[in-house]
Design an enzyme around this catalytic site. Structure first.
Site, short mmCIF file in Angstrom:
data_model
loop_
_atom_site.label_atom_id
_atom_site.label_comp_id
_atom_site.label_asym_id
_atom_site.label_seq_id
_atom_site.Cartn_x
_atom_site.Cartn_y
_atom_site.Cartn_z
CE LYS A 212 -11.82 -0.24 -8.73
NZ LYS A 212 -10.67 -1.04 -8.35
CB CYS A 266 -7.37 3.38 -8.16
SG CYS A 266 -6.40 2.37 -9.26
N1 SAJ Z 1 -2.38 6.26 1.55
C1 SAJ Z 1 -2.28 7.13 2.64
N2 SAJ Z 1 -2.58 6.64 3.88
C2 SAJ Z 1 -2.97 5.35 4.09
C3 SAJ Z 1 -3.09 4.48 2.97
C4 SAJ Z 1 -2.78 4.97 1.71
O1 SAJ Z 1 -1.93 8.30 2.49
O2 SAJ Z 1 -3.20 4.99 5.25
C5 SAJ Z 1 -2.06 6.76 0.20
C6 SAJ Z 1 -0.90 6.03 -0.48
O3 SAJ Z 1 0.33 6.53 -0.05
C7 SAJ Z 1 -1.18 6.29 -1.93
C8 SAJ Z 1 -2.72 6.31 -2.00
O4 SAJ Z 1 -3.16 6.49 -0.67
O5 SAJ Z 1 -0.70 7.58 -2.33
C9 SAJ Z 1 -3.33 5.04 -2.55
O6 SAJ Z 1 -2.66 3.88 -2.07
P1 SAJ Z 1 -3.42 2.55 -1.64
O7 SAJ Z 1 -2.41 1.56 -1.22
O8 SAJ Z 1 -4.49 2.88 -0.66
O9 SAJ Z 1 -4.21 2.09 -2.94
P2 SAJ Z 1 -3.83 1.78 -4.50
O10 SAJ Z 1 -4.16 3.02 -5.29
O11 SAJ Z 1 -2.49 1.20 -4.66
O12 SAJ Z 1 -4.93 0.61 -4.82
C10 SAJ Z 1 -6.30 0.86 -4.56
C11 SAJ Z 1 -6.85 -0.34 -3.75
N3 SAJ Z 1 -8.19 -0.01 -3.26
C12 SAJ Z 1 -8.53 -0.17 -1.94
O13 SAJ Z 1 -7.74 -0.55 -1.10
C13 SAJ Z 1 -9.94 0.14 -1.56
C14 SAJ Z 1 -6.91 -1.59 -4.64
O14 SAJ Z 1 -7.52 -2.66 -3.96
C15 SAJ Z 1 -7.69 -1.26 -5.93
O15 SAJ Z 1 -7.77 -2.41 -6.79
C16 SAJ Z 1 -6.96 -0.16 -6.65
O16 SAJ Z 1 -6.98 1.00 -5.81
C17 SAJ Z 1 -7.67 0.09 -7.97
O17 SAJ Z 1 -7.16 -0.36 -9.02
O18 SAJ Z 1 -8.78 0.65 -7.96
#
Ligand code: SAJ
Length: 420
Positions: A212, A266
């Site tokens: 995780k 997360c």
């Molecule tokens: N972000 C960027 N650039 C990108 C992708 C995301 O700047 O190319 C930023 C987003 O704007 C945001 C942050 O990253 O601020 C996180 O967003 P996210 O969509 O990547 O992830 P979360 O926090 O919504 O969910 C993540 C997911 N983990 C992964 O994709 C590896 C989800 O599957 C997990 O279950 C979740 O964390 C968790 O609960 O741990």
């Protein structure tokens, strides 16, 4: 071996959807939460969090008599713990909620029960939880001493669902099942198969815990790479969005998108669990955290430079300049403002700027307490009309739909490449 009653401890973003998923398969589910408001809301068939489709599933489960919420654990055949695991002052994991949950369920445990930890946890947390349970119940045997013969089965099975798509991913994603013994894994797999369409992939508890943390650290490191590129490109006068789209045409390159920083509950937290346990080894993971956490400050420096240009070009006084922040949520098309780098940027701007700071956030109708009084919430059209400097922070679909000819201001800081 069957599970007649399933208890889910912690009815938040993960626990409530999980409880509802079991209940939707006609299982008797008792949800436990210390928050009386959450318990009352759920027992009315309503929900206290925002997640598509969750309201319908919870209502059906409560109306059908399958889901009930309480404030203290009662006897069940399986317990899933889905409580928060924040970090303490120096980014050290805080297991206080896991400890409290374990101690509160210990008195109702009986021979044959299964206890699963789902909360994101540092390596070794499941063994620690098993010890807390064993200390509270010397009349029962646990896997760390009795192995396959233990009275109680214990496993670590992390959630991996994406906020906004929880009800789909909960059912379809594969599950990593980290039993403390093979029998524990077998029992945990049998439990998830009640609603899971994805596969149950079996390992041990320590590997499952690390898995995780690895998934979210992988994403954090990759976003940090994109964010670092955006800093380099600004120095070199290169459009980072064009650069990334060109590089991504290589068959083995897939760069993520830069932004104002990394938010949510997360990705900005979990890598620290690895760093806290392995400070010597986790150099790249640590640096990625620093790169992503430093991005909001860099954005504010760009805003200061844009305001300086605006002052020279317009002869306005600083107090007359209006800065509009487009987007406050932690990622596009959601209403969740917690742990949002966009909120941090808006805050930093409002603290520094003596003129008015505006914000546009189509997904909320009021500002969080931290911004109220410092920032004024505006519609898209009002902000476009009134602002001198525009700061694009979240690529919501409403912002992507704005026509370039409607943006009159030359002073734009676009952290998402929406108006590149
Ligand atoms: N972000 C960027 N650039 C990108 C992708 C995301 O700047 O190319 C930023 C987003 O704007 C945001 C942050 O990253 O601020 C996180 O967003 P996210 O969509 O990547 O992830 P979360 O926090 O919504 O969910 C993540 C997911 N983990 C992964 O994709 C590896 C989800 O599957 C997990 O279950 C979740 O964390 C968790 O609960 O741990």
């Amino acid at each position: 071996m069957s599970f007649n009653t399933i208890s889910v401890i912690g009815l938040g973003y993960i626990g409530l959807p999980t409880a509802a998923a079991f209940a939707s398969r006609q299982k008797k589910v008792v949800g436990v939460d210390v928050n009386q408001h959450a318990v009352d809301t759920i027992n009315r068939g309503a929900i206290h969090i925002v997640e598509p489709d969750l309201d319908r599933v919870v209502k059906e489960a409560v109306d059908g008599g399958y889901l009930q919420a309480v404030t203290k654990p009662v006897a069940a055949d399986a317990f899933l713990i889905a409580v928060p695991t924040p970090f303490k002052g120096d980014h050290e994991p805080d297991l206080a909620y896991v400890e409290a949950a374990a101690k509160s369920l210990a008195p109702v445990l009986k021979k044959g029960d299964l206890v699963i930890l789902e909360s994101t946890s540092p390596v070794g947390a499941t063994e620690q939880m098993a010890q807390w349970l064993a200390q509270a119940r010397s009349d029962l045997s646990f896997p760390q001493d009795a192995g396959e013969q233990a009275d109680i089965n214990i496993a670590y099975c992390p959630e991996r669902v994406l906020p906004g798509q929880v009800m789909v991913e909960l059912i379809r994603n594969d599950r990593v099942i980290g039993g403390m013994t093979p029998k524990c894994s077998e029992r945990a797999s049998a439990l998830y198969k009640i609603f899971l369409e994805g596969e149950c992939v079996i390992t041990n508890s320590r590997t499952a815990e690390m898995c995780k943390l690895t998934e979210n650290s992988f994403r954090d490191v990759n976003i940090a790479f994109a964010n670092e590129l955006s800093l380099i490109c600004a120095e070199q006068d290169i459009n980072v969005w064009e650069l990334i789209s060109l590089a991504n045409r290589h068959p083995r390159v897939n760069i993520l998108q830069p932004g104002p920083g990394v938010g949510g509950h997360c990705i900005a937290v979990d890598p620290w669990f690895i760093v806290a346990q392995n400070p010597q080894q986790a150099r790249l993971i640590h640096t990625a955290r620093l790169v992503n956490d430093g991005k909001p400050l860099w954005v504010v420096d760009r805003v200061k430079a844009a305001v300086a240009d605006c002052l020279v070009a317009t002869n306005k006084r600083a107090a007359e300049v209006k800065i509009a922040c487009f987007g406050l949520a932690f990622k596009p098309n959601i209403d969740d403002l917690r742990e949002s780098p966009a909120v941090e940027v808006a805050h930093l701007i409002a603290d520094w700027h003596i003129g008015e700071t505006l914000a546009v956030e189509p997904n909320v109708d009021h500002l969080p307490k931290s911004l109220a009084g410092h920032v004024t919430l505006k519609t898209i059209m009002d902000a476009l009309e009134q602002a001198d400097v525009i700061v694009m922070l979240v690529d919501h679909k409403e912002f992507r739909a704005i026509k370039p000819q409607d943006i009159k201001q030359p002073w734009i800081v676009d952290t998402k490449g929406v108006w590149r």
